[in-house]
Design an enzyme around this catalytic site. Sequence first.
Site, PDB file in Angstrom:
ATOM      1  N   GLY A  32      -1.609  28.051  36.149  1.00 28.86           N
ATOM      2  CA  GLY A  32      -2.762  27.247  35.841  1.00 28.86           C
ATOM      3  C   GLY A  32      -4.094  28.143  35.989  1.00 28.86           C
ATOM      4  CG  HIS A  33      -5.310  29.225  39.856  1.00 25.28           C
ATOM      5  ND1 HIS A  33      -4.443  28.785  40.647  1.00 25.28           N
ATOM      6  CD2 HIS A  33      -6.306  28.199  40.307  1.00 25.28           C
ATOM      7  CE1 HIS A  33      -4.294  27.591  41.420  1.00 25.28           C
ATOM      8  NE2 HIS A  33      -5.945  27.331  41.271  1.00 25.28           N
ATOM      9  CB  VAL A  59      -0.926  25.484  32.864  1.00 20.07           C
ATOM     10  CG1 VAL A  59       0.275  26.401  32.950  1.00 20.07           C
ATOM     11  CG2 VAL A  59      -2.120  26.291  32.040  1.00 20.07           C
TER      12      VAL A  59
END
Length: 282
Positions: free
Chosen positions: A37-38, A178
Amino acid sequence: MQVIRTVAELRSWSRTLRASGGNTLGLVPTMGALHAGHASLIRAARASSTLVAVSLFVNPTQFGPSEDYGRYPRAFEADCALAAAEGADVLFAPTVEELYPNGPDSTFVEVPALSDRLDGQSRPGHFRGVATVVAKLFIAAEPDRAFFGQKDAAQVAVLRRMTADLLLATEIVVCPIVRDVDGLALSSRNAYLTTAQRGQALTLSRAVRHVESLVAEGERRASVLIASAHGVFAAEPEVRIDYIALIDAATLEPVDTAIPGTLFAVAARVGQTRLIDNAILG
Ligand code: AMP
């Protein structure tokens, strides 16, 4: 990738490179324990800005006294590797003393219009801590754009409002959630889950998908959508609901009828771990 520890050094790096003409800075604020996600935020920053800084700071002021600040996952070496692999130019990893030179309670930024809604209701002071640290990062780095995940939908609303109200020049860019292959929204806190709890945690994404499918079939009534999400949670009594809400994505006010852009958001506890998920309805 350069690791920067002080505000003075970050500011000087950002100013020098932007003054030389043509450069724009994208900032990705994180608390570390980086995951895909990051990485998606770093990639979005890389695609739109010539300079990318990732900040890595477990911000004490956004944790309540009985929350997980002390045991929040910390993985500095792995985070450096991921940020570098995604093309970050700088990893800004300050100490608490560097970001709060007069202590954490000396000055803060608050968005009272929004800060006691959703997560702010069950985590008093949380959004004040988030707004304060993000304002500090914007002041220190002077980014042209800052990248945040839709996963923290209420945080996005608070930060958009803060940026508008404080007349900050940074553009807020929001990137999609995500998920793991089974639908679980990626979160640094997923590391706390046992195998059994991880299975139970799928209730959140299941409820979100269920509500999305009802909306796709034409259901718009908040009461019906929320009741059916409660039904999904009822099948997994180990998962304790914190909130199930249908709200305006900007004001975080509850709505009676879903329209395109309405936010459906859930928060729940699995064991000690608090998880969130949401979708912007079509
Ligand atoms: P955190 O490190 O949890 O404070 O998150 C840093 C940023 O990454 C925030 O803007 C989050 O919304 C974003 N983020 C966290 N998880 C996800 C995810 N699964 N998908 C997209 N963005 C995420």
